[in-house]
Design a protein around this motif. Structure first.
Motif, PDB file in Angstrom:
ATOM      1  N   GLU A 188       1.848  -6.987 -34.983  1.00 57.66           N
ATOM      2  CA  GLU A 188       0.222  -6.684 -33.574  1.00 57.66           C
ATOM      3  C   GLU A 188       1.163  -5.635 -32.879  1.00 57.66           C
ATOM      4  OE1 GLU A 188      -0.426  -9.730 -30.602  1.00 57.66           O
ATOM      5  OE2 GLU A 188      -2.206  -8.791 -30.135  1.00 57.66           O
TER       6      GLU A 188
ATOM      7  N   SER B 192      -0.955  -2.400 -36.791  1.00 50.28           N
ATOM      8  CA  SER B 192      -2.118  -2.367 -35.411  1.00 50.28           C
ATOM      9  C   SER B 192      -1.708  -1.427 -34.809  1.00 50.28           C
ATOM     10  CB  SER B 192      -1.271  -3.779 -35.116  1.00 50.28           C
ATOM     11  OG  SER B 192      -2.108  -4.178 -34.461  1.00 50.28           O
TER      12      SER B 192
ATOM     13  N   VAL C 268      -6.209  -4.416 -36.468  1.00 49.73           N
ATOM     14  CA  VAL C 268      -5.674  -4.532 -36.959  1.00 49.73           C
ATOM     15  C   VAL C 268      -6.220  -3.815 -38.552  1.00 49.73           C
ATOM     16  CG1 VAL C 268      -5.294  -6.526 -38.329  1.00 49.73           C
ATOM     17  CG2 VAL C 268      -3.764  -5.847 -38.836  1.00 49.73           C
TER      18      VAL C 268
ATOM     19  N   LYS D 254      -8.990  -7.677 -33.473  1.00 47.99           N
ATOM     20  CA  LYS D 254      -8.927  -9.075 -32.698  1.00 47.99           C
ATOM     21  C   LYS D 254     -10.294  -9.755 -32.312  1.00 47.99           C
ATOM     22  CE  LYS D 254      -5.280 -10.811 -30.177  1.00 47.99           C
ATOM     23  NZ  LYS D 254      -3.745 -10.733 -29.334  1.00 47.99           N
TER      24      LYS D 254
ATOM     25  N   VAL E  65      -4.775 -11.317 -36.118  1.00 47.71           N
ATOM     26  CA  VAL E  65      -3.636 -10.913 -34.895  1.00 47.71           C
ATOM     27  C   VAL E  65      -3.923 -11.949 -34.583  1.00 47.71           C
ATOM     28  CG1 VAL E  65      -3.481  -8.987 -33.462  1.00 47.71           C
ATOM     29  CG2 VAL E  65      -4.989  -8.726 -34.971  1.00 47.71           C
TER      30      VAL E  65
END
Lengths: 312, 308
Positions: free
Chosen positions: A44, A88, A102, A116, A152
């Motif tokens: 992430e 990401s 992502v 996310k 995420v």
């Protein structure tokens, strides 16, 4: 046999240094390709670092940003061996909202972007202050020959997310994380409360969705926070195929047989037996009750709308 | 260490100290996290070296060991900063740490600096504070000594080219048993989230000399002073109370049901609330569109922040 070599990029992104992180992504994509990987997964906000605060706007990229397209171009196949990359970054939308995003990059382009959905804003987290939450959840087809579900970090702390992705066609669930290690303990499995919780839920999701689960968590330090790594690949039977060490930066290669998904789903047809219409019906009922638009026939006197049990 | 069912060993104080079971941590993980933290903080700030003030006590000894483990003893400077009345055993214990680690160590007597301000009550020599300074309370004198030590550490951080590493633990920070801008100051603090009992546990694991682990914690402001007699608590009991109150969010009623003395609970609540100002940056009056710490929020170690 559907063999796939997955490279887990357990990296320590440099906070706010987009160009440096882009360069390390290019280098690691090259190493993953040289190592024979068909998929490389970064953590992430691997391109920006996690604890950005007001830096978020300064490192944001539009989806047509040349730097992102250049990274996608690095996945173009040269010969029969292709490579998919999951990266990401901070995505800026056309109306200038900032998302933690992502993306699946393959065949030289951005194949799919997932924003996310759940932004933790409690305890040590303050994400909702700086970011907008995504509204769409979609599994995506992939050149890997299986459906892929991207999530995420906090998205995986909501039970519906892995189930919805599996029902939408994912056989490979990917969670990219910047999980801060905390709650040191003496007597649990690996001395870190965060790691124990994650390991439990990764195995549970893999088993209940009869899917592969790939978890890539970063390492390194942003301010007070240390990220614990411990990236994993879990098979569709809920057993760990690979567990990366805690805190060690590295590119870890894991071989899996995607054919395990079929075997597990034949033997354990949980997805076949899901009752989508039941879930939708009951969810709609609860939504109506919570909105005060329907009476709750099973609730106690004094209960909040949509909740069956009164506060005590 | 006593064995438990799964083959791992239950950490105890091993006779060196009393370790409440709920406070026991995996010291390997703690050391790993702290080493990465120290290296990361230094790298992001553009430094390779560190400086620690050694009192002879366990907190600063542990910090010196942790920093040496993270970056190597050759990059660590330990300063010993005694006042005339400091216990000679404190200095001996600090010197032992320097010898064992093989790091650089220097002695800076702070007596001339402290006396230049307060004067010398024994000779009647008046200092910069005037005649009134001769009768300054022990608290005032202690605060000035702590701030002079930190002044020296920050000055030597320039000549050594290293960041000042803090040595305040979680217990004393929560109850405010620190001097703001004195021992509470630092560029980074690796042990600020460890209770005193956990400091002892990590210290034992990393090899801090037993004499330092065993001796009663003391601010060493006057002969025979100890934290526990001065404030009237025992660290293991206070640590347990703080753990259940702060980390496990238990109410006063729940704490008393757990057997904590109501007097201790009330004392701790007051000490915590009363020292909140020591744990936070001073508030700025909000006037403009963006105000540091309010709505101008950047990580300390942002791009361009490293010393070049």
């Amino acid at each position: 046999m559907q063999p796939l070599r997955i490279a887990l990029a357990q990296t320590a992104p440099r906070l706010g240094l987009l160009d440096e992180n882009l360069a390390s992504h290019h280098a690691l994509i090259g190493q993953a390709r040289a190592g024979g990987a068909g998929l490389v997964v970064f953590p992430e906000l691997g391109l920006t670092g996690y604890l950005l605060q007001d830096l978020a706007a300064e490192v944001a990229m539009r989806l047509d940003d040349p730097r992102l397209l250049e990274l996608a171009a690095a996945t173009a196949s040269d010969g029969p061996a292709g490579l998919s990359a999951i990266v990401s970054f901070v995505e800026e939308s056309a109306d200038h909202r900032l998302f933690i995003a992502v993306a699946l990059l393959e065949d030289g382009r951005v194949r799919h972007v997932q924003r996310k959905l759940f932004l933790p804003t409690y305890g040590l987290f303050d994400e909702r202050r700086f970011f907008a939450a995504g509204d769409l959840l979609r599994a995506t087809p992939s050149r890997l020959g299986v459906g892929v579900g991207l999530t995420v970090c906090e998205d995986f702390w909501h039970l519906g997310v892995p189930q919805l992705l599996a029902l939408d066609g994912a056989q490979l669930l990917v969670n990219v994380s910047s999980s801060p290690g905390r709650d040191l303990a003496a007597l649990n499995e690996i001395g870190l409360g965060t790691a124990t919780s994650w390991r439990m839920l990764l195995r549970t999701y893999a088993q209940l969705t009869t899917s592969f689960v790939v978890f890539v968590n970063r390492v390194g330090v942003d301010e007070s926070i240390s990220f614990w790594g411990g990236s994993e690949v879990i098979g569709p039977n809920g057993e760990a195929v690979f567990s990366a060490p805690l805190y060690d930066e590295g590119l870890y290669f894991v071989d899996v047989d995607l054919g395990d998904v079929r075997r597990e789903r034949i033997a354990l047809p949980l997805l076949r037996d899901e009752r989508l219409e039941l879930a939708v019906r009951e969810l709609n009922r609860i939504v109506s009750e919570r909105a005060g638009q329907a009476d709750d026939s099973t609730s106690e006197p004094g209960a909040e709308p949509g909740l069956d049990v009164a506060a005590r | 260490m006593s064995a438990i069912g799964d083959g791992r060993s239950m950490p105890t104080g091993a006779g060196l100290f009393d370790l409440p079971p709920e406070l026991a941590i995996d010291t390997d993980v703690a050391r790993r996290v702290i080493a990465e933290f120290v290296r990361g903080q230094l790298r992001q700030a553009g430094f390779e070296r560190a400086i620690v003030g050694l009192s002879g006590g366990i907190d600063s000894a542990l910090v010196a060991y942790l920093v040496a483990e993270a970056i190597g003893a050759e990059r660590l400077l330990c300063l010993m900063l005694p006042y005339r009345t400091s216990a000679s055993s404190s200095r001996t214990d600090a010197e032992t740490v320097v010898e064992r680690l093989g790091c650089a160590g220097e002695l800076v007597e702070i007596s001339p600096m402290v006396d230049a301000y307060f004067g010398r009550p024994d000779t009647g020599l008046v200092g910069a504070a005037g005649p009134e300074g001769l009768t300054a309370s022990a608290v005032r004198r202690g605060n000035v000594m702590a701030r002079i030590r930190m002044t020296v550490l920050y000055d030597r951080s320039v000549t050594w080219g290293g960041l000042v590493v803090g040595t305040s633990n979680k217990t004393e920070a929560l109850i405010g048993y620190t001097t703001i801008f004195g021992d509470a100051a630092s560029a980074l603090n690796p042990i600020g989230d460890l209770y005193k009992s956990q400091v002892r546990q990590v210290a034992a694991a990393i090899g801090v000399p037993e004499t330092i682990i065993r001796k009663a914690p003391s601010a060493d402001l006057w002969p025979g002073q100890t934290d526990e007699t001065e404030a009237g608590f025992s660290y293991p009991e206070l640590d347990r109370l703080l753990f259940w109150l702060v980390d496990r969010r238990r109410s006063v009623e729940e704490l008393e049901a757990k057997g904590f003395a109501p007097g201790l609970v009330q004392w701790a609540l007051k000490a915590i609330a009363g020292s909140e100002f020591k744990r936070q940056v001073a508030p700025i009056a909000k006037l403009g569109p963006r105000t540091a710490g309010v709505d101008y929020l950047y990580p300390r170690r942002r791009p361009g922040s490293a010393r070049t």
